[in-house]
Scaffold this motif. Structure first.
Motif, short mmCIF file in Angstrom:
data_model
loop_
_atom_site.label_atom_id
_atom_site.label_comp_id
_atom_site.label_asym_id
_atom_site.label_seq_id
_atom_site.Cartn_x
_atom_site.Cartn_y
_atom_site.Cartn_z
N PRO A 1 0.79 -1.22 0.00
CA PRO A 1 0.00 0.00 0.00
C PRO A 1 0.83 1.28 0.00
CG PRO A 1 -0.37 -1.25 2.03
CD PRO A 1 0.57 -2.03 1.18
N PHE A 2 2.06 1.22 0.49
CA PHE A 2 2.92 2.40 0.52
C PHE A 2 4.37 1.98 0.61
CE2 PHE A 2 1.68 1.49 4.90
CZ PHE A 2 2.89 1.42 5.54
N VAL A 3 5.24 2.91 0.17
CA VAL A 3 6.69 2.73 0.27
C VAL A 3 7.27 4.06 0.70
CG1 VAL A 3 8.83 2.32 -1.01
CG2 VAL A 3 6.82 0.92 -1.49
N GLN A 4 8.16 4.02 1.69
CA GLN A 4 8.87 5.23 2.09
C GLN A 4 10.32 5.10 1.66
OE1 GLN A 4 8.54 6.50 6.18
NE2 GLN A 4 10.14 8.03 5.94
N THR A 5 10.83 6.16 1.06
CA THR A 5 12.25 6.24 0.72
C THR A 5 12.70 7.65 1.11
OG1 THR A 5 13.94 5.99 -0.99
CG2 THR A 5 11.81 6.82 -1.72
N GLY A 6 13.65 7.73 2.02
CA GLY A 6 14.05 9.03 2.54
C GLY A 6 12.87 9.70 3.20
N ASN A 7 12.62 10.96 2.84
CA ASN A 7 11.51 11.72 3.42
C ASN A 7 10.24 11.66 2.57
OD1 ASN A 7 13.02 12.47 5.60
ND2 ASN A 7 13.58 14.47 4.77
N LEU A 8 10.26 10.83 1.53
CA LEU A 8 9.08 10.72 0.67
C LEU A 8 8.32 9.43 0.93
CD1 LEU A 8 10.48 11.93 -2.78
CD2 LEU A 8 9.12 13.23 -1.12
N VAL A 9 6.99 9.55 0.92
CA VAL A 9 6.12 8.39 1.05
C VAL A 9 5.26 8.33 -0.21
CG1 VAL A 9 4.30 7.28 2.39
CG2 VAL A 9 6.05 8.62 3.56
N PHE A 10 5.31 7.18 -0.88
CA PHE A 10 4.55 6.95 -2.10
C PHE A 10 3.39 6.02 -1.76
CE2 PHE A 10 8.74 8.13 -3.36
CZ PHE A 10 8.64 8.76 -4.59
N LEU A 11 2.16 6.49 -2.00
CA LEU A 11 0.99 5.66 -1.76
C LEU A 11 0.54 5.04 -3.07
CD1 LEU A 11 -1.19 7.80 0.68
CD2 LEU A 11 0.74 6.29 1.18
N SER A 12 0.31 3.75 -3.06
CA SER A 12 -0.22 3.07 -4.24
C SER A 12 -1.60 3.62 -4.58
CB SER A 12 -0.33 1.57 -3.97
OG SER A 12 0.94 1.00 -3.81
N GLY A 13 -2.01 3.38 -5.81
CA GLY A 13 -3.33 3.83 -6.23
C GLY A 13 -4.43 3.24 -5.38
N HIS A 14 -5.39 4.06 -5.02
CA HIS A 14 -6.57 3.64 -4.26
C HIS A 14 -7.79 3.85 -5.16
CE1 HIS A 14 -3.83 3.86 -0.93
NE2 HIS A 14 -4.76 3.77 0.00
N ILE A 15 -8.63 2.82 -5.25
CA ILE A 15 -9.83 2.97 -6.06
C ILE A 15 -10.99 3.46 -5.19
CG2 ILE A 15 -9.15 1.29 -7.82
CD1 ILE A 15 -10.97 -0.76 -6.46
N ALA A 16 -11.93 4.11 -5.84
CA ALA A 16 -13.09 4.66 -5.12
C ALA A 16 -13.95 3.55 -4.57
CB ALA A 16 -13.91 5.53 -6.08
N LYS A 17 -14.43 3.77 -3.35
CA LYS A 17 -15.34 2.83 -2.69
C LYS A 17 -16.52 3.60 -2.13
CE LYS A 17 -11.77 -0.44 -1.55
NZ LYS A 17 -10.90 -0.97 -0.52
N GLN A 18 -17.66 2.94 -2.15
CA GLN A 18 -18.89 3.51 -1.60
C GLN A 18 -19.55 2.41 -0.78
OE1 GLN A 18 -22.01 4.45 -4.46
NE2 GLN A 18 -22.36 6.38 -3.40
N ASP A 19 -19.80 2.70 0.49
CA ASP A 19 -20.39 1.71 1.40
C ASP A 19 -19.57 0.42 1.43
OD1 ASP A 19 -22.51 3.51 1.94
OD2 ASP A 19 -23.61 2.79 0.18
N GLY A 20 -18.24 0.56 1.39
CA GLY A 20 -17.35 -0.59 1.50
C GLY A 20 -17.18 -1.40 0.23
N LYS A 21 -17.84 -1.01 -0.84
CA LYS A 21 -17.74 -1.74 -2.11
C LYS A 21 -17.15 -0.82 -3.18
CE LYS A 21 -21.67 -4.59 -0.99
NZ LYS A 21 -23.09 -4.61 -0.94
N VAL A 22 -16.61 -1.44 -4.22
CA VAL A 22 -16.03 -0.66 -5.32
C VAL A 22 -17.11 0.25 -5.90
CG1 VAL A 22 -14.95 -0.77 -7.60
CG2 VAL A 22 -14.36 -2.47 -5.85
#
Length: 151
Positions: A26-47
């Motif tokens: 879900p994420f990777v930190q390198t140095g002072n940067l944090v890269f978040l993987s793509g998150h897809i939209a969810k509504q009421d817990g479902k895609v």
């Protein structure tokens, strides 16, 4: 006012990190940067499925992008332990599932960008890309990734 005070004022509860649906983290930190993987939209817990310009209008897409921003903040919190450590939101990249003639990707992505600005103030001003794509995983209407810098 702390980031968490702003979240509370906005009536936002941060969700836990979602379990990746494929071979990534879900994420990777390198140095002072944090890269978040793509998150897809969810509504009421479902895609949250749909295609802008075909089955969805821009305002609903912006709501979906705002929902993605909430999930991104939950992941960022899990990655860094304290959102007040964020020095700057550096970049947001948004993929919008859209018909070939749809041209309001930037307005959809504003749903995410505006919430980040409300939560982080000047630290939330970020570079951004918004793309239209033919399809997203599981038929999601929006997918967004984020890069943050830590103090």
């Amino acid at each position: 006012m702390s980031v968490y005070d702003k979240l509370q004022a906005l009536n936002i509860t941060l969700p836990p990190v979602a379990v990746p649906a494929a071979a990534y983290v879900p994420f990777v930190q390198t140095g002072n940067l944090v890269f978040l993987s793509g998150h897809i939209a969810k509504q009421d817990g479902k895609v949250w499925t749909g295609q802008l310009g075909k089955t969805m209008q821009t305002a609903e897409g912006a709501q979906a992008a705002r929902a993605v921003a909430v999930d991104l903040l939950g992941t960022l919190h899990a990655a860094v332990g304290d959102l007040n450590k964020v020095k700057r939101i550096v970049k947001v990249m948004s993929l919008v599932n859209s018909s070939p003639d749809y041209t309001e990707h930037h307005l959809v992505t504003n749903g995410c960008s505006e919430l980040i600005g409300q939560v982080f103030g000047d630290k939330g001003a970020h570079a951004r890309s918004a793309f239209g794509v033919a399809q997203l995983p599981l038929g999601a209407c929006v997918e967004i990734e984020l890069i943050a810098e830590l103090a």
